[in-house]
Design an enzyme around this catalytic site. Sequence first.
Site: not given
Length: 367
Positions: A128-129
């Site tokens: 989820e970067q």
Amino acid sequence: MRGEGRVLCLVLPLLLLLCKARSAPCPCQDPALCTPIALAKDFEVYVFDVGGQSWKAYDWSQVTTVATFGKYDPELMCYAHSKGARLVLTGDVPLKSIVDPKSRADWIAQKLDLAKAQFMDGINIDIEQPVLKESPEYYALTALVEETAEAFRREIPGSQVTFDVAWSPKCVDIRCYNYTGIASACDFLFVMSYDEQSQIWTECVAGANAPYNQTLAGYEEYIDMNIDPKKLVMGVPWYGYDYKCLNLSEDHVCVLHKVPFRGAPCSDAAGKQVPYGAMMKQVNGSRSGRQWEDQQKAPYYEYEDADGVAHQVWYDDPQSISLKASYVQKRGLRGIGMWNGDLLDYSDDPIAKWQTEAMWQALRPSP
């Protein structure tokens, strides 16, 4: 990285070949249960498990895949396989570290070895970067999914490789991924249709975690990118947000502290996440009781804490989830799932049992 049951590979080529095979003894009473689940179900009910023993109370008549965020439990693996459900790893890695092809290959090999040693059925990639379009990380992430899928399918025939995405493909939280390429490479995308207030660009006020129209608009955006609906699994929240209000008006507008997130001036980080089971113990004794906001099609309630500060709590319940689940069926999505399966009250309390059963039933509402 855990490496239970892996043998020490020395120098001879024969031993190297043997090391590729599973060497751990099967922990199940029936050794057949250590065989990976190869057949996919027509409809997915995808459960994230964060550890503990709550899985024993899941509705296994529905569950098709369990993704393990908690400690590996061989008993869970055996039980899931006995029900024809998959148990998959979850994987995250700093994207800067896998721009290099060798580092990427090493990460995949580690995950694959772990999955084989634990008799698992695939992997859920949860990254989820923030990623900018056309950046080195943008291409590395796509390659990671492609190469992971190729390796798992080769080494564990029939295995499942999935990838978690935000509720919309429009660079939510600066997650500007190659969505079409990733969807093409993996079995399906798990769409996290929650935390939809992670970036609040309008008024800094409390609102639904997963408002109905906004949620559905996200799926239409994915489909408009020519991503097959059968490549999309809807994720729904089994938790809510408790917001402390700077001001709570008579018409139920809760003004929030401004907590920035990835460029947005306000976010749901102004609140705290609360499990569904905990909220059900509070809502009936709150000053407002359960309220329904029809535009967002979501429930909420209000209460005052011991210091006299007003709070507003937004969440999803069987009514709001059933509406979204009906869309899943009508639009022909691959399935539905939740974050996470352990947030309900699985105690023997009769009211809690009824509430928990209703939440599971909401995933597959009657036509």
